[in-house]
Design a protein around this motif. Structure first.
Motif, PDB file in Angstrom:
ATOM      1  N   TRP A 256     -34.564   6.937  -9.834  1.00  0.00           N
ATOM      2  CA  TRP A 256     -33.356   6.868 -10.668  1.00  0.00           C
ATOM      3  C   TRP A 256     -32.347   7.931 -10.223  1.00  0.00           C
ATOM      4  CZ3 TRP A 256     -31.654  10.984 -13.628  1.00  0.00           C
ATOM      5  CH2 TRP A 256     -32.539  12.045 -13.771  1.00  0.00           C
ATOM      6  N   ALA A 257     -31.083   7.722 -10.583  1.00  0.00           N
ATOM      7  CA  ALA A 257     -30.035   8.688 -10.266  1.00  0.00           C
ATOM      8  C   ALA A 257     -28.830   8.457 -11.158  1.00  0.00           C
ATOM      9  CB  ALA A 257     -29.612   8.573  -8.807  1.00  0.00           C
ATOM     10  N   GLN A 258     -28.056   9.517 -11.354  1.00  0.00           N
ATOM     11  CA  GLN A 258     -26.758   9.428 -12.022  1.00  0.00           C
ATOM     12  C   GLN A 258     -25.747  10.178 -11.168  1.00  0.00           C
ATOM     13  OE1 GLN A 258     -26.179  10.225 -16.290  1.00  0.00           O
ATOM     14  NE2 GLN A 258     -24.499  11.569 -15.665  1.00  0.00           N
ATOM     15  N   CYS A 259     -24.643   9.491 -10.862  1.00  0.00           N
ATOM     16  CA  CYS A 259     -23.566  10.081 -10.074  1.00  0.00           C
ATOM     17  C   CYS A 259     -22.242   9.890 -10.813  1.00  0.00           C
ATOM     18  CB  CYS A 259     -23.474   9.416  -8.704  1.00  0.00           C
ATOM     19  SG  CYS A 259     -24.924   9.647  -7.665  1.00  0.00           S
ATOM     20  N   SER A 260     -21.238  10.672 -10.432  1.00  0.00           N
ATOM     21  CA  SER A 260     -19.915  10.507 -11.024  1.00  0.00           C
ATOM     22  C   SER A 260     -18.831  10.637  -9.961  1.00  0.00           C
ATOM     23  CB  SER A 260     -19.694  11.499 -12.168  1.00  0.00           C
ATOM     24  OG  SER A 260     -19.870  12.818 -11.729  1.00  0.00           O
ATOM     25  N   MET A 261     -17.672  10.062 -10.275  1.00  0.00           N
ATOM     26  CA  MET A 261     -16.529  10.075  -9.357  1.00  0.00           C
ATOM     27  C   MET A 261     -15.260   9.824 -10.167  1.00  0.00           C
ATOM     28  SD  MET A 261     -15.799   7.523  -6.095  1.00  0.00           S
ATOM     29  CE  MET A 261     -15.301   6.073  -7.027  1.00  0.00           C
ATOM     30  N   THR A 262     -14.188  10.497  -9.791  1.00  0.00           N
ATOM     31  CA  THR A 262     -12.888  10.265 -10.408  1.00  0.00           C
ATOM     32  C   THR A 262     -12.004   9.530  -9.404  1.00  0.00           C
ATOM     33  OG1 THR A 262     -13.100  12.225 -11.801  1.00  0.00           O
ATOM     34  CG2 THR A 262     -10.867  11.373 -11.459  1.00  0.00           C
ATOM     35  N   ILE A 263     -11.343   8.476  -9.868  1.00  0.00           N
ATOM     36  CA  ILE A 263     -10.480   7.663  -9.008  1.00  0.00           C
ATOM     37  C   ILE A 263      -9.215   8.447  -8.674  1.00  0.00           C
ATOM     38  CG2 ILE A 263      -9.183   5.492  -8.813  1.00  0.00           C
ATOM     39  CD1 ILE A 263     -12.286   5.208  -8.942  1.00  0.00           C
ATOM     40  N   THR A 264      -8.932   8.555  -7.368  1.00  0.00           N
ATOM     41  CA  THR A 264      -7.731   9.244  -6.908  1.00  0.00           C
ATOM     42  C   THR A 264      -6.710   8.227  -6.411  1.00  0.00           C
ATOM     43  OG1 THR A 264      -8.574   9.492  -4.659  1.00  0.00           O
ATOM     44  CG2 THR A 264      -9.101  11.271  -6.231  1.00  0.00           C
ATOM     45  N   GLU A 265      -5.500   8.687  -6.166  1.00  0.00           N
ATOM     46  CA  GLU A 265      -4.424   7.800  -5.727  1.00  0.00           C
ATOM     47  C   GLU A 265      -4.784   7.056  -4.441  1.00  0.00           C
ATOM     48  OE1 GLU A 265       0.390   7.981  -4.985  1.00  0.00           O
ATOM     49  OE2 GLU A 265      -0.769   9.838  -4.856  1.00  0.00           O
ATOM     50  N   ILE A 266      -5.444   7.723  -3.513  1.00  0.00           N
ATOM     51  CA  ILE A 266      -5.782   7.106  -2.232  1.00  0.00           C
ATOM     52  C   ILE A 266      -6.765   5.944  -2.404  1.00  0.00           C
ATOM     53  CG2 ILE A 266      -7.728   8.598  -1.600  1.00  0.00           C
ATOM     54  CD1 ILE A 266      -4.942   7.531   0.781  1.00  0.00           C
ATOM     55  N   MET A 267      -7.473   5.870  -3.536  1.00  0.00           N
ATOM     56  CA  MET A 267      -8.462   4.817  -3.784  1.00  0.00           C
ATOM     57  C   MET A 267      -7.857   3.561  -4.396  1.00  0.00           C
ATOM     58  SD  MET A 267     -11.551   7.039  -5.395  1.00  0.00           S
ATOM     59  CE  MET A 267     -12.175   8.515  -4.615  1.00  0.00           C
ATOM     60  N   THR A 268      -6.555   3.558  -4.661  1.00  0.00           N
ATOM     61  CA  THR A 268      -5.935   2.396  -5.304  1.00  0.00           C
ATOM     62  C   THR A 268      -5.359   1.441  -4.264  1.00  0.00           C
ATOM     63  OG1 THR A 268      -3.830   3.555  -5.614  1.00  0.00           O
ATOM     64  CG2 THR A 268      -5.417   3.667  -7.423  1.00  0.00           C
ATOM     65  N   ASN A 269      -5.312   0.167  -4.643  1.00  0.00           N
ATOM     66  CA  ASN A 269      -4.789  -0.862  -3.741  1.00  0.00           C
ATOM     67  C   ASN A 269      -3.343  -1.214  -4.103  1.00  0.00           C
ATOM     68  OD1 ASN A 269      -4.881  -2.635  -5.928  1.00  0.00           O
ATOM     69  ND2 ASN A 269      -6.810  -3.571  -5.295  1.00  0.00           N
ATOM     70  N   GLY A 270      -2.829  -2.298  -3.531  1.00  0.00           N
ATOM     71  CA  GLY A 270      -1.447  -2.719  -3.756  1.00  0.00           C
ATOM     72  C   GLY A 270      -1.147  -3.183  -5.166  1.00  0.00           C
ATOM     73  N   HIS A 271      -2.164  -3.395  -5.993  1.00  0.00           N
ATOM     74  CA  HIS A 271      -1.982  -3.767  -7.402  1.00  0.00           C
ATOM     75  C   HIS A 271      -2.117  -2.548  -8.314  1.00  0.00           C
ATOM     76  CE1 HIS A 271      -2.008  -7.983  -6.341  1.00  0.00           C
ATOM     77  NE2 HIS A 271      -3.180  -7.849  -5.745  1.00  0.00           N
ATOM     78  N   ASP A 272      -2.218  -1.359  -7.725  1.00  0.00           N
ATOM     79  CA  ASP A 272      -2.421  -0.105  -8.472  1.00  0.00           C
ATOM     80  C   ASP A 272      -3.720  -0.094  -9.269  1.00  0.00           C
ATOM     81  OD1 ASP A 272      -0.260   1.365  -7.546  1.00  0.00           O
ATOM     82  OD2 ASP A 272       1.103   0.509  -9.042  1.00  0.00           O
ATOM     83  N   ILE A 273      -4.724  -0.823  -8.759  1.00  0.00           N
ATOM     84  CA  ILE A 273      -6.073  -0.742  -9.324  1.00  0.00           C
ATOM     85  C   ILE A 273      -6.992  -0.220  -8.215  1.00  0.00           C
ATOM     86  CG2 ILE A 273      -5.704  -2.551 -11.052  1.00  0.00           C
ATOM     87  CD1 ILE A 273      -7.231  -4.495  -9.268  1.00  0.00           C
ATOM     88  N   THR A 274      -8.165   0.205  -8.602  1.00  0.00           N
ATOM     89  CA  THR A 274      -9.094   0.753  -7.624  1.00  0.00           C
ATOM     90  C   THR A 274      -9.531  -0.326  -6.641  1.00  0.00           C
ATOM     91  OG1 THR A 274      -9.905   2.229  -9.347  1.00  0.00           O
ATOM     92  CG2 THR A 274     -11.238   2.064  -7.338  1.00  0.00           C
ATOM     93  N   HIS A 275      -9.468  -0.020  -5.366  1.00  0.00           N
ATOM     94  CA  HIS A 275      -9.944  -0.927  -4.330  1.00  0.00           C
ATOM     95  C   HIS A 275     -11.448  -1.113  -4.521  1.00  0.00           C
ATOM     96  CE1 HIS A 275     -11.117  -2.427  -0.424  1.00  0.00           C
ATOM     97  NE2 HIS A 275      -9.846  -2.597  -0.111  1.00  0.00           N
ATOM     98  N   GLY A 276     -11.906  -2.347  -4.504  1.00  0.00           N
ATOM     99  CA  GLY A 276     -13.316  -2.639  -4.744  1.00  0.00           C
ATOM    100  C   GLY A 276     -14.269  -1.955  -3.782  1.00  0.00           C
ATOM    101  N   GLY A 277     -13.826  -1.697  -2.568  1.00  0.00           N
ATOM    102  CA  GLY A 277     -14.680  -1.028  -1.594  1.00  0.00           C
ATOM    103  C   GLY A 277     -15.099   0.365  -2.044  1.00  0.00           C
ATOM    104  N   TYR A 278     -14.210   1.053  -2.768  1.00  0.00           N
ATOM    105  CA  TYR A 278     -14.558   2.390  -3.264  1.00  0.00           C
ATOM    106  C   TYR A 278     -15.577   2.314  -4.398  1.00  0.00           C
ATOM    107  CZ  TYR A 278     -10.817   4.337  -0.432  1.00  0.00           C
ATOM    108  OH  TYR A 278     -10.031   4.710   0.615  1.00  0.00           O
ATOM    109  N   VAL A 279     -15.438   1.312  -5.252  1.00  0.00           N
ATOM    110  CA  VAL A 279     -16.416   1.134  -6.331  1.00  0.00           C
ATOM    111  C   VAL A 279     -17.766   0.763  -5.731  1.00  0.00           C
ATOM    112  CG1 VAL A 279     -16.994  -0.154  -8.435  1.00  0.00           C
ATOM    113  CG2 VAL A 279     -14.608   0.494  -7.978  1.00  0.00           C
ATOM    114  N   PHE A 280     -17.763  -0.088  -4.706  1.00  0.00           N
ATOM    115  CA  PHE A 280     -19.006  -0.459  -4.024  1.00  0.00           C
ATOM    116  C   PHE A 280     -19.658   0.776  -3.392  1.00  0.00           C
ATOM    117  CE2 PHE A 280     -21.761  -1.805  -0.644  1.00  0.00           C
ATOM    118  CZ  PHE A 280     -22.363  -2.963  -1.102  1.00  0.00           C
ATOM    119  N   LEU A 281     -18.868   1.584  -2.678  1.00  0.00           N
ATOM    120  CA  LEU A 281     -19.406   2.781  -2.045  1.00  0.00           C
ATOM    121  C   LEU A 281     -20.006   3.726  -3.080  1.00  0.00           C
ATOM    122  CD1 LEU A 281     -17.870   4.767   0.846  1.00  0.00           C
ATOM    123  CD2 LEU A 281     -18.745   5.966  -1.127  1.00  0.00           C
ATOM    124  N   PHE A 282     -19.346   3.870  -4.219  1.00  0.00           N
ATOM    125  CA  PHE A 282     -19.842   4.730  -5.292  1.00  0.00           C
ATOM    126  C   PHE A 282     -21.181   4.223  -5.824  1.00  0.00           C
ATOM    127  CE2 PHE A 282     -19.441   5.716 -10.009  1.00  0.00           C
ATOM    128  CZ  PHE A 282     -19.940   7.007  -9.892  1.00  0.00           C
TER     129      PHE A 282
END
Length: 155
Positions: A47-73
């Motif tokens: 088991w594990a617990q991790c955390s991450m805060t979404i930064t501007e560089i992680m957003t796509n052209g719709h101003d939402i988080t790019h799915g690749g960053y959520v997948f990587l997390f």
């Protein structure tokens, strides 16, 4: 950048001193996850617990988080859950379902847990949350590599 918690820094004691083991060893060299500011909040076998805060560089052209960053997390959380001390475990596959968008400034927490481990294969589920909302679910499949063969040296 991201750093493992005290729980994620288990070490193996050897003749040459202490070296990180399992998840701690993997995370110590995981430049991608560290660059994104992912932290290992806590972990243990399976088991594990991790955390991450979404930064501007992680957003796509719709101003939402790019799915690749959520997948990587989610994939990083999976890796922390499946890398036991004394073994090297890699992904043999992974799938994610994006349920809700996230935005710059959102703080995400991922909880990963072992579903089943048989021999060298395992299945792990990860929930990615923003507060009480589940924003993505990930299922990872793992394979533990066989121990390296001893090297022989010629006299």
């Amino acid at each position: 950048m991201g750093e493992p918690s005290h729980e994620a820094t288990a070490t193996v004691h050897g003749d040459e001193g202490e070296e990180p083991a399992g998840a701690a060893a993997m995370f110590a060299n995981d430049r991608a996850s560290q660059h994104l500011g992912i932290t290992v909040d806590d972990h243990g076998p399976g088991w594990a617990q991790c955390s991450m805060t979404i930064t501007e560089i992680m957003t796509n052209g719709h101003d939402i988080t790019h799915g690749g960053y959520v997948f990587l997390f989610a994939d990083t959380t999976f890796a922390m859950a499946c890398n036991y001390p004394g073994s090297i475990t890699v992904a043999s596959g992974g799938d994610i379902d994006f349920l809700k968008p996230t935005f710059m400034g959102d703080h995400l927490i991922a909880h990963g847990r072992e579903v089943v481990k048989q021999g060298r294969s395992g299945v792990y589920d990860v929930e990615v949350r923003r507060g009480d909302e589940i924003i993505a679910v990930y299922r990872g499949r793992s394979r533990t590599l066989p121990p390296p063969k001893p090297t022989t040296t010629s006299p």
